[in-house]
Design an enzyme around this catalytic site. Structure first.
Site, short mmCIF file in Angstrom:
data_model
loop_
_atom_site.label_atom_id
_atom_site.label_comp_id
_atom_site.label_asym_id
_atom_site.label_seq_id
_atom_site.Cartn_x
_atom_site.Cartn_y
_atom_site.Cartn_z
N GLY A 201 72.93 31.33 53.72
CA GLY A 201 72.82 31.58 52.29
C GLY A 201 71.93 30.57 51.60
O GLY A 201 70.96 30.07 52.19
N SER A 202 72.28 30.23 50.39
CA SER A 202 71.45 29.36 49.56
C SER A 202 71.66 27.89 49.88
O SER A 202 72.67 27.50 50.48
CB SER A 202 71.77 29.58 48.08
N GLN A 204 72.24 25.58 47.64
CA GLN A 204 73.36 25.11 46.84
C GLN A 204 74.70 25.44 47.50
O GLN A 204 75.59 24.61 47.58
CB GLN A 204 73.31 25.74 45.43
N GLU A 225 72.54 27.63 57.48
CA GLU A 225 71.13 28.03 57.44
C GLU A 225 70.85 28.38 55.99
O GLU A 225 71.45 29.31 55.44
CB GLU A 225 70.90 29.22 58.38
N CYS A 262 65.29 35.10 54.78
CA CYS A 262 65.23 33.64 54.80
C CYS A 262 63.91 33.16 55.39
O CYS A 262 63.53 32.00 55.20
CB CYS A 262 66.41 33.06 55.58
#
Length: 489
Positions: A201-202, A204, A225, A262
């Site tokens: 994901g992100s 953050q 990741e 990604c």
């Protein structure tokens, strides 16, 4: 809800303890049964995922096949012993001091929490590579359902649970849970039963999990990741021979899946020239023709619009092209902008990921500035060189530096395809991943969820199968520094 989470964690821990009684061949059979269960899911799975993610049917059919292949290929790797890394050093009683018998294998860490991805509802989510890798490693798994595709997640979870039941494994081998708050999700990282975390994901989101894991009395690994901007380097000779063709290929890669990969190539680096101008002009023409399409969900569409506005408002950034057709609510419009090499060097915000069909072209004044820009770049999942052999030979310093910045370096191809194979490394230096030693794609991803365990002077009958003298699994082992399948006499 907290009671449900606590109960799920206890079942996962109890099941992990019970897994010690199951053979590797039984674990292999479990994985193949899960693959069969996923394969048996009918058109309803695809239509449900389409409804929840806005991804096209063809893409989802292919992704389902990829997911099935992951479970089967990881099972094959386990059966062949590659993730066990079995090694044996036999005793030598005549040595002074006597040398003991030492044998080493890899064993599962314990219960693992997996947070699925929004952009791959099959291959990187509930039944994705993290879950398959952890099961192959001998771990139990708790999947936190992704809110972007809850129905799809439940269908996949049910398929895995059926595979677990049919294979005779304990109930807590796999669990699926819906968390309604961040605090509930935190429990799945901070609880002492959990021994590792998988996340896609992100930045953050990944770093929030890393922070929780590091604050534990016993810190645990978080294999996050976290995406990247995947720079593309246009080198002079290649650009001089095929600028327009490269621009068209790049536009196709950039806008594939509305840029929601990604590995989306969101940054282009090159030295100013007439050939670069031709590349840019052609790219602008291609971007104008791209039809806006729905993004994965409203939150991602909103994030794309907001991050795009921030990016194009940065000093020195010039918008070159935006898709001509107006985007409806929830859609993403392809956009390309440019900036000078100097402005890029002065502004770290220009490296922020804009998750969607956006590209920033960095125009360097000369090769020296291109080298400085490359040195400035953060860690990436991929880096692409569009070059000739002459370009490589004449830019050794640049090529060498690029290799320090990424997990996968690509020659005359684009990064948006990630092959599932042992040689694939899908990870990279921070901040593209929280741990750059491991991949989240391919059979080597199993190694994230194991730890080494050595047995000294143990009776043969009580050793794990992979370490017994007779080599009943018929796997490759390192015996006294020699790779062999031979039994030990």
């Amino acid at each position: 809800m907290t009671k449900e989470i606590e109960s799920t964690l206890e079942k996962a821990q109890d099941a992990f303890t019970a897994l010690g009684k199951f053979s590797i061949s039984q674990r292999v059979a479990l994985m193949r049964t899960v693959a069969d269960e996923i394969e048996s899911l009918g058109p309803e799975l695809i239509s449900t995922a389409q409804e929840e993610s806005h991804l096209p049917e063809g893409r989802l059919v292919g992704e389902k096949g990829r997911t099935i292949f992951q479970w089967r290929s990881y099972a094959d790797a386990l059966e062949k012993g590659s993730s066990l890394d079995a090694s044996i050093d036999t005793a030598n009683t005549e040595r002074t001091p006597p040398k003991p018998d030492i044998r080493k294998t890899n064993v599962g860490l314990g219960p693992v929490t997996v947070f699925g991805a929004s952009n791959f509802p099959f291959a990187f989510s509930t039944a994705g590579g993290d879950t398959a890798g952890a099961i192959a490693a001998g771990c139990t798994v708790i999947v936190k359902a992704h809110p972007g595709h809850p129905k799809t997640s439940k269908m996949m979870a049910d398929a895995i649970s059926r595979g677990v039941e049919k294979s005779g494994f304990p109930e807590g081998t796999f669990s699926h849970i819906v968390c309604e708050t961040y605090e509930e999700a935190q429990i799945l990282v901070s609880h002492p039963f959990i021994k590792a975390v998988g996340f896609t994901g992100s930045y953050q989101g990944g770093m929030a999990l890393v922070e929780v894991a590091n604050k534990r009395p016993d810190p645990i690994p978080v294999y996050a990741e976290m995406g990247s901007i995947n720079p593309v380097f246009l080198l002079p000779e290649k650009l001089s021979t095929s600028a327009s063709e490269l621009a068209k290929q790049y536009a196709a890669s950039l806008t594939l899946g509305v840029g929601q990969f990604c590995t989306n190539p969101g940054l282009v680096i090159s030295v100013e020239s007439e050939d670069l101008n031709l590349f840019t002009d052609t790219l602008q023409e291609e971007i104008l023709k791209v039809v806006p399409a729905p993004m994965l969900n409203a939150g991602i569409a909103k994030g794309y619009a907001g991050n795009l506005d921030k990016m194009i408002s940065q000093n020195g950034v010039e918008v070159l092209a935006v898709a001509t057709a107006e985007a409806s609510e929830g859609q993403g419009s392809a956009t390309v902008a440019s900036v000078s090499g100097l402005d890029f060097l002065l502004n770290d915000a220009l490296q922020n990921e804009v998750f969607g069909p956006f590209a920033l072209i960095v125009k360097c004044k000369d090769a020296e500035e291109a080298l400085a820009v490359t040195a400035k770049i953060h860690g990436q999942l991929t880096a692409t060189l569009l070059a000739t052999s002459v370009d490589l030979a004449e830019n050794e310093a640049l090529v060498s530096l690029i290799g320090t910045k990424c997990g996968r370096i690509i020659f005359n191809n684009f990064p948006t395809g990630v092959e599932v194979c042992k040689s694939m490394h899908h990870g990279g230096p921070f901040p593209s991943a929280s741990n750059n030693q491991y991949t989240s794609v391919g059979a080597d991803s199993i190694k994230r969820f194991v730890r080494p365990l050595s047995f000294q002077n143990w009776p043969d009958e009580f050793l794990p199968e992979e370490l017994k003298n007779s080599n009943p699994l018929n796997i490759w082992r390192t015996v006294n520094n020699e790779l062999t399948k031979e039994a030990i006499s």
